[in-house]
Design a protein around this motif. Sequence first.
Motif, mmCIF file in Angstrom:
data_model
loop_
_atom_site.group_PDB
_atom_site.id
_atom_site.type_symbol
_atom_site.label_atom_id
_atom_site.label_comp_id
_atom_site.label_asym_id
_atom_site.label_seq_id
_atom_site.Cartn_x
_atom_site.Cartn_y
_atom_site.Cartn_z
ATOM 1 N N UNK A 198 86.804 -15.066 -39.141
ATOM 2 C CA UNK A 198 87.574 -16.067 -38.519
ATOM 3 C C UNK A 198 89.065 -15.946 -38.226
ATOM 4 N N UNK A 199 89.799 -15.169 -38.950
ATOM 5 C CA UNK A 199 91.313 -14.960 -38.787
ATOM 6 C C UNK A 199 91.350 -13.955 -37.843
ATOM 7 N N UNK A 200 90.303 -13.067 -37.645
ATOM 8 C CA UNK A 200 90.502 -12.160 -36.632
ATOM 9 C C UNK A 200 90.500 -12.979 -35.286
ATOM 10 N N UNK A 201 89.706 -13.735 -35.157
ATOM 11 C CA UNK A 201 89.678 -14.487 -33.739
ATOM 12 C C UNK A 201 90.984 -15.354 -33.659
ATOM 13 N N UNK A 202 91.625 -15.696 -34.795
ATOM 14 C CA UNK A 202 92.631 -16.705 -34.562
ATOM 15 C C UNK A 202 93.707 -15.497 -34.336
ATOM 16 N N UNK A 203 93.835 -14.487 -34.805
ATOM 17 C CA UNK A 203 94.749 -13.435 -34.276
ATOM 18 C C UNK A 203 94.910 -13.038 -32.822
ATOM 19 N N UNK A 204 93.946 -12.946 -32.311
ATOM 20 C CA UNK A 204 93.720 -12.815 -30.762
ATOM 21 C C UNK A 204 93.868 -14.151 -29.742
ATOM 22 N N UNK A 205 93.461 -15.206 -30.400
ATOM 23 C CA UNK A 205 93.247 -16.511 -29.723
ATOM 24 C C UNK A 205 94.374 -16.775 -28.810
ATOM 25 N N UNK A 206 95.580 -16.782 -28.802
ATOM 26 C CA UNK A 206 96.628 -17.173 -28.027
ATOM 27 C C UNK A 206 96.889 -16.258 -27.165
#
Length: 574
Positions: free
Chosen positions: A168-176
């Motif tokens: 999930x942190x990989x998704x957070x890393x690109x989310x913005x």
Amino acid sequence: MKPFTTLLDRLSFEHSRTNKLRLLRDFFANTPDPERGYALAALTGSLSFQQAKPGLLRTLIATRVDSVLFDLSYDFVGDLSETIALLWPTPTQTIIEGSNQPPLLLSEVVEGLRGGKLDLPTRIASWLDALDETGRWALLKLITGALRIGVSARLAKTALAEWGGQDVNEIEAVWHGLEPPYLDLFAWLEGREARPNSKDPAPFHPAMLAHAITEQDFATLHPHNFRAEWKWDGIRVQAVIGHRENGVRITRLYTRTGEEISKTFPDLVEALDALPFDRFAIDGELLILRDHHVQPFSVLQQRLNRKTVSAKLLADFPAHIRAYDLLGLNGEDLRPLPFLERRARLTSFVETAASHRLDLSPMIPFDTFEDLAAARSEPEAHGAGDDAEAVEGVMLKEAHSIYIPGRPKGLWYKWKRDPFTVDAVLMYAQRGHGKRSSLYSDYTFGVWRGDPDSRHDTAQLVPVGKAYSGFTDEELHQLDHYVRAHTINRFGPVRVVEHGKDDDGTISGLVLEIAFEGLNRSSRHKSGLAMRFPRINRIRWDKPAHEADRIESLEILLPQKQNAEKRVFSPLIP
């Protein structure tokens, strides 16, 4: 809209986190683009429709339903979207021709809501005409942005990560760096394209979180392996500065969940932007400081969630960051470094910054956990000084821990102060929202001003707080039944529950044991007090109302509330 409607409906009645994750995973797997992307945006709060306001919805229903009927229904239901969905009349022609109409798509609705303002009422009315009750409810929830289905943005991203086989942190890393309907994100998770390349110059870095410490933890941890600092009563923030390709400097503030709040704190953004560093990312606590002293959380609340910020507000409530960690500096990612090295770099950073809007959260010296327990109980005497009122506990950080997104085990612990408790009397009740909209689940309670046992004292109950959590489902139904059986008056959606001392000396009321984290002065409440994080600890069916606490019991907590109780370490202070 049908798949999205079904998802919202099922999530709103689902209590289990595991089952919610399963429902979300199934939705992402079986729903095509761009529908699933817009649904994800709705669940994460990434959609907003400037022209579609609750006032517009009220105007639409007012042309179709008697105003008195609507007011009575809204009072009973307690939720605007649900009330309109139930009352909206379905045109006869829609019933006859409904099966011949193509299904309404979520993407059509999103694009339609972003369209022109003049014909927006007509578009919304046509959608409501074409949908059933549940579909209307989902549509109105989407428009208002008030889903209230027990799904946070983090939970939605977690389900997405589990479905796509990623952290999930990989998704957070690109989310913005992404925008709805997230076509490139879904393509990556399905293995059709490479990982999206986030071009965000000032990205959010997923936060490292702590576990609440337990007695078992104290039995296995060695104090020499950890460092301690105060846990401040503000909100966790991340300050990030970067540069666009054209050289424009970007300064952003994020909450710990990645929500950008830069526009709410322009004074802080301006101060950070002036720091003599090219790029950096700070992890810290957002506070309000006056005369170099941290103010209570109730003061910080005056600045939170503001759409417009006046000059007076900026002057009266100056924002400040108390730094915990340095995540990056001038292009170097510091998260892989051990905590002690990051702390040394942070200390140098704050000294060089020399800003009145930024300081360093002090460490707490200790040799044993008993030493730390003493500091936790009496922060004023152990380095917190005049800021002790803003301390809500201590943090323990493993000295060599790297900065790992999420909540890794064994590295960071939070040791919050024990909550205070008070016996208060239930005074008022309101219905809740969502699945609680038919139950009285929001309770206002008060304590005595004066002596209720005195024959000559005109004692009265004064409100000190409001709570809507802490009880089980069974207790909720018991409280709802009590409210309905003991209502003595109504003011709009508020029920006045039998309480207080009558002229003949009769004392009535239900006693609730309330747990809370702290107490502050407040001019907004008749009692002059405001509780921090109140919740119902238990229902005192056994306790008569005249034995509830008095206002003096709370007022003595104000000057030195952190020293109100002396506790002994054994080994975890209960």
